[in-house]
Design an enzyme around this catalytic site. Structure first.
Site, short mmCIF file in Angstrom:
data_model
loop_
_atom_site.label_atom_id
_atom_site.label_comp_id
_atom_site.label_asym_id
_atom_site.label_seq_id
_atom_site.Cartn_x
_atom_site.Cartn_y
_atom_site.Cartn_z
N HIS A 185 43.32 44.70 35.54
CA HIS A 185 44.77 44.58 35.64
C HIS A 185 45.19 43.24 35.04
O HIS A 185 45.09 42.20 35.68
CB HIS A 185 45.18 44.68 37.11
CG HIS A 185 46.65 44.94 37.32
ND1 HIS A 185 47.60 44.72 36.36
CD2 HIS A 185 47.33 45.42 38.41
CE1 HIS A 185 48.80 45.04 36.84
NE2 HIS A 185 48.65 45.47 38.07
N HIS A 237 51.96 42.67 34.65
CA HIS A 237 52.95 42.64 35.75
C HIS A 237 52.91 41.38 36.60
O HIS A 237 53.18 41.41 37.80
CB HIS A 237 52.79 43.89 36.62
CG HIS A 237 53.09 45.15 35.87
ND1 HIS A 237 52.62 46.38 36.25
CD2 HIS A 237 53.80 45.35 34.73
CE1 HIS A 237 53.04 47.29 35.39
NE2 HIS A 237 53.75 46.69 34.46
N TYR A 256 50.49 39.31 37.61
CA TYR A 256 49.37 38.96 38.48
C TYR A 256 48.45 37.95 37.80
O TYR A 256 48.78 37.44 36.72
CB TYR A 256 48.66 40.23 38.94
CG TYR A 256 49.57 41.11 39.77
CD1 TYR A 256 50.03 40.68 41.02
CD2 TYR A 256 50.02 42.33 39.29
CE1 TYR A 256 50.89 41.46 41.77
CE2 TYR A 256 50.89 43.12 40.04
CZ TYR A 256 51.33 42.68 41.28
OH TYR A 256 52.19 43.43 42.04
#
Length: 374
Positions: free
Chosen positions: A188, A191, A193
């Site tokens: 990931h 977004h 993070y």
């Protein structure tokens, strides 16, 4: 660059695709990673087996909700992890349920970085150890937590000596995911993070080897990719990026350069796919239209390219047919329509999604109770 499309008369989204050397997909409709906050104690629950199996089809690709790589990687309390033996064992029946339907299942690996609220689980503001990040600056805009406005905690900037440990957390979590039976992992990097906190210059204010230049800001992300690919093989690794997004005060002054650099450098690690989020959809004649700004990165990346970001059936078919993307990820539509591939095949009416139940703890309502076609 892999090519998309389909023969005349076929539905492009329902044509097969070869995902890396070993995985054969029967269609190009991907379940996007959707954090649902239904894993108390960071332990995946049995009802997740029902949820994912409902959306599994033979030859379909599913990506899990964001899954923490360590105890300090968490920022949304009831979300799953994959850093302990207990978590690995809890994931196994969920993975088995998906594989019994013949689907391919990837686990999204996650570290929230500074995206941690100031409130403790008991509602007090007595601060636990601060979250870690690329920066010491907190996120300025509060978030809503159970209907209450909550400030974000002030983070602590990771030292150079600590960064290899975080990279190691991703590597170990990837090994654990494979031990749980997953076909691969998605890192990931989107977004707002931790990975994106290093990538984007609005959040990365470092002046060492991990900050400043574009190459330095991408260093942490590429070290994570390299470590995970070395541990489990690049053919089991995907990466998600959102270069044009501005979530969690994370934006970049030159998103095109960032996206192109990452798309090119990821080829060095032989990863299986790049999953990229579109800029915000435009509206024409009252409907969403894809802005189609991802083509340079799709052309630069040598593996499978997944596009995401508000697609519907018409736009999904269009971008596959044009070769703009190999696969299309659907989030809210797949949430509310567990049989989405069948509905797309029949051009059937779609269920609407209920935003109010996205993050409720109920194992049924808004989770496994969306109706199938008769």
């Amino acid at each position: 660059m892999a090519q998309g499309g389909g023969e005349a008369g076929t539905i492009p989204l329902l044509t097969p695709h070869k995902l890396g050397p070993h995985l054969d997909l029967s269609h190009r409709i991907v379940l996007a990673p959707l954090t649902r906050q239904r894993s108390p104690g960071n332990l995946p629950q049995p009802h997740a087996a029902v949820y994912y199996a409902q959306r599994a089809t033979a030859g379909g690709l599913l990506i899990t909700e964001a899954t923490g790589v360590s105890a300090t990687a968490q920022g949304h309390r009831p979300t799953p992890g994959v850093w302990t033996a207990e978590q690995v064992e809890a994931w196994k029946p969920i993975v088995d349920a998906v594989h019994q339907k013949g689907a391919v299942f990837f686990c999204q690996l996650w570290h929230v970085g500074r995206v941690v609220g100031a409130l403790r689980p008991d509602g007090t503001t007595a601060a636990p150890p601060p979250p870690v990040s690329s920066t010491g600056r907190r996120i300025a805009t509060p978030r809503m937590n159970d209907g209450v406005e909550e400030e974000f905690a002030a983070p602590r900037r990771l030292s150079l000596e600590e960064i290899p440990g975080i990279v190691g957390d991703f590597r170990r979590a990837a090994r654990n995911a494979i031990d749980a039976g997953f076909d691969g992992v998605e890192i990931h990097g989107a977004h707002g993070y931790l990975v994106e906190q290093f990538l984007k210059d609005s959040a990365n204010d470092r002046n060492d080897d991990y900050g400043g230049t574009l190459e330095n800001r991408c260093r942490f992300a590429l070290e994570v990719v390299a470590a995970v690919a070395k541990e489990i093989g690049g053919h089991r690794v995907g990466v998600r990026l959102s270069p044009f997004a501005d979530y969690m005060d994370c934006h970049d002054s030159n998103p095109h350069a960032l996206a192109l650099h990452m798309s090119t450098k990821l080829n060095d690690h032989g990863i299986i796919y790049l999953h990229m989020v579109e800029p915000r959809m435009a509206r024409t004649d009252g409907r969403r239209v894809v802005p189609k700004r991802l083509r340079p990165y799709r052309e630069a990346f040598e593996g499978t390219f997944i596009a995401a970001g508000g697609y519907d059936r018409e736009e999904g078919n269009k971008v596959i047919g044009e070769g703009y993307a190999d696969l299309v990820a659907f989030g809210r539509l797949f949430l509310s329509n567990p049989d989405l591939p069948k509905r797309f095949e029949l051009a059937a009416e779609l269920n609407g999604y209920d935003r109010a139940t996205f993050y409720t703890p109920d194992p049924v309502i808004g989770y496994t109770d969306y109706p199938f076609l008769a």
